[in-house]
Design an enzyme around this catalytic site. Structure first.
Site, short mmCIF file in Angstrom:
data_model
loop_
_atom_site.label_atom_id
_atom_site.label_comp_id
_atom_site.label_asym_id
_atom_site.label_seq_id
_atom_site.Cartn_x
_atom_site.Cartn_y
_atom_site.Cartn_z
N GLU A 1 0.92 -1.30 -0.01
CA GLU A 1 0.05 0.05 0.09
C GLU A 1 0.93 1.38 0.18
O GLU A 1 0.44 2.29 -0.36
CB GLU A 1 -0.80 0.00 1.10
CG GLU A 1 -2.31 0.25 0.86
CD GLU A 1 -3.48 -0.01 2.02
OE1 GLU A 1 -4.18 -0.64 2.07
OE2 GLU A 1 -3.02 0.50 3.29
N LYS B 1 -13.81 0.09 -4.35
CA LYS B 1 -14.93 0.50 -3.34
C LYS B 1 -16.01 1.10 -4.39
O LYS B 1 -17.18 1.12 -4.14
CB LYS B 1 -14.50 1.50 -2.26
CG LYS B 1 -13.66 0.75 -1.18
CD LYS B 1 -13.36 1.83 -0.21
CE LYS B 1 -12.22 1.35 0.87
NZ LYS B 1 -11.67 2.31 1.85
N HIS C 1 7.80 -26.92 -1.11
CA HIS C 1 7.07 -27.92 -1.76
C HIS C 1 6.04 -27.42 -2.64
O HIS C 1 5.31 -28.23 -3.04
CB HIS C 1 6.69 -28.93 -0.69
CG HIS C 1 7.84 -29.81 0.20
ND1 HIS C 1 8.50 -30.57 -0.18
CD2 HIS C 1 8.79 -28.98 1.25
CE1 HIS C 1 9.49 -30.80 0.68
NE2 HIS C 1 9.62 -29.93 1.69
O1 PA5 Z 1 -3.74 1.35 5.84
C1 PA5 Z 1 -4.96 1.73 5.53
O2 PA5 Z 1 -4.93 3.03 5.91
C2 PA5 Z 1 -6.09 0.90 5.19
O3 PA5 Z 1 -5.60 -0.55 5.11
C3 PA5 Z 1 -7.13 0.84 6.24
O4 PA5 Z 1 -6.48 0.52 7.58
C4 PA5 Z 1 -8.14 0.21 6.03
O5 PA5 Z 1 -8.76 0.15 4.87
C5 PA5 Z 1 -9.35 0.17 7.19
O6 PA5 Z 1 -9.69 1.56 7.45
P1 PA5 Z 1 -10.51 1.92 8.58
O7 PA5 Z 1 -9.79 1.76 9.75
O8 PA5 Z 1 -10.90 3.31 8.19
O9 PA5 Z 1 -11.73 0.97 8.86
#
Ligand code: PA5
Length: 446
Positions: free
Chosen positions: A288, A423, A309
């Site tokens: 990310e 989303k 394996h």
């Molecule tokens: O790193 C990030 O920002 C995302 O992975 C969020 O943690 C994830 O989408 C969850 O978001 P939230 O805590 O707003 O529900």
């Protein structure tokens, strides 16, 4: 002081020390951006000094909340996804007995389960069925408060808890971890009077494991969050200078040199099944943070020797675009020796009397050597043991390196614009109010 160690000698047949040193200035500049907040995404640097700035009072508050849940619940469900899930899952899995889930419950030692990390109808059905005769509690974690997966799980479990316990008791067993002021979860928590913890505005989800997001579930599972923070604080101090002793700087510079040399995929390799979810956490952290503007090392992971394996053939002999980062755990918690067998039909007597870990270490060394010979450069990270303190070091080491590495790559390591695309499509397909145009457009494509 025992600490994790980074060894890059086994990348030198692919990139020279000079090629790595050529990146020294870029690495130092990237570190400076992280430390001084002068790079892109600088409003998300709250994690940088978090370990040394975590107060005793803050830890006391988390631990006392955890103790209350431990005393009143036989099961605690941590609801969250992505950065609001993976850190706690990684640390709890690393520190837990491998068969904890199958052992009978022990008073004062609740089982920590997870929900909201998927949209599995059967998963949620089975979870609710499991919880129907349990004294359970909920930690609901969402920074935004509106993420679909945890919102669905929380809606179901909140209703179940209220039905099983009554409204007042249920309220005492729900803890919300969310934004200080904004969002649906904050509003609900205020209305219902839940105990809450704050996810600071300047800490992004994937950098939040050392905040209550990770610390509360980890403490509920019975692990020492003070030691976790202490380890992270040691690593914070060890990674503040642009010198050779900074392991995060070394790792970031080395992986960028490998990327520039055509190694586009990094495989995080462990030889300890307890680290499986640690690799999942790491994949999110790097995936990310770095996968942007059509750039970035693809983070993958294998659990060895299991995956030797299955994926071993590809790694040894497939396309040469990969490098490995191996996490080697120096000391095991328990001892188990290989027994002698008189018949010796399996031919194992030559290793009888040896520790299982000695065999594992030879599998590790043999594999590393084979992969190096096969053109797969290796970064070796040695962790003294799987204990809270060293996991704290490892977490912070990777976080700091990630910030440095992302800036070296030329991306903003602290946003995640690409996550919104799925989303938008999902909401359009589900005809969410406000998405009418997108719904029409997506339906025309089908
Ligand atoms: O790193 C990030 O920002 C995302 O992975 C969020 O943690 C994830 O989408 C969850 O978001 P939230 O805590 O707003 O529900």
């Amino acid at each position: 002081m025992k600490t994790l160690n980074v060894d890059i000698k086994d990348v030198l047949s692919t990139v020279s020390r000079e090629q790595i040193s050529n990146l020294d200035a870029s690495a130092a500049e990237a570190l400076d951006k992280v430390l001084t907040g002068t790079g892109e995404g600088n409003d998300f640097l709250g994690w940088v000094n978090l370990p040394t700035e975590t107060t005793e009072a803050h830890l006391d508050d988390i631990i006392s909340c955890a103790e209350e849940l431990r005393a009143s619940c036989d099961t605690v469900v941590a609801i969250g996804i992505g950065g609001s899930y993976l850190g706690a899952k990684a640390v709890i899995e690393a520190l837990s007995d491998s068969f904890a889930a199958y052992r009978p419950g022990v008073e004062g030692e609740p089982k920590v389960l997870f929900a909201g990390q998927n949209i599995g109808e059967d998963y949620l059905y089975e979870l609710q069925d499991y919880l129907k005769d349990k004294r359970f509690g909920i930690i609901v974690i969402s920074k935004s408060g509106t993420t679909t997966e945890p919102a669905i799980a929380f809606r179901l479990l909140k209703e179940q808890l209220e039905r099983q316990l009554g409204l007042d008791e249920a309220r005492k067993r729900i803890v919300a971890i969310t934004d200080e002021k904004r969002g649906a979860l904050r509003t609900l928590a205020t209305e219902e009077g839940y105990k809450t913890f704050v996810i600071a505005d300047n800490v992004g989800g994937r950098f939040s494991v050392l905040t209550p997001v990770g610390l509360l579930p980890i403490a509920v599972a019975g692990f020492d969050i003070r030691a976790l923070i202490d380890g992270a604080a040691e690593m914070e101090k060890a990674t503040n200078n642009a010198d050779e002793a900074n392991p995060s700087l070394l790792y970031a510079a080395t992986r960028n040199a490998l990327y520039q040399a055509g190694k586009k995929i990094e495989i995080l390799v462990n030889y300890n099944p307890k680290l499986h979810y640690f690799a999942e956490w790491w994949k999110q952290l790097y995936g990310e943070s770095e996968g942007k503007t059509h750039k970035g090392i693809f983070p993958a992971a294998v659990d060895n020797s299991t995956d030797l394996h299955s994926m071993g053939q590809w790694i040894q002999d497939g396309e040469r675009t990969i490098f490995e980062t191996v996490i080697s755990v120096a000391e095991q918690k328990y001892e188990k020796l290989i027994p002698t067998d008189e018949a010796n039909l399996d031919g194992l007597n030559y290793i009888a009397g040896k520790h299982i870990d000695e065999v594992n270490k030879m599998a590790e060394l043999g594999t590393r050597l084979a992969h190096i010979d096969g053109g797969v450069p290796n970064i070796l990270i040695t962790l003294p043991a799987i204990q809270e303190k060293y996991l704290g070091q490892l977490i912070y080491f990777f976080e700091k390196a990630c910030g440095i590495s992302g800036y070296m790559l030329g991306v903003n390591p602290f946003n995640q614009p690409g996550v919104e695309d799925y989303k938008r499509n999902m909401f359009a397909l589900l005809a969410k109010p406000g998405y009418e145009k997108e719904t029409e457009a997506i339906k025309a494509r089908l």
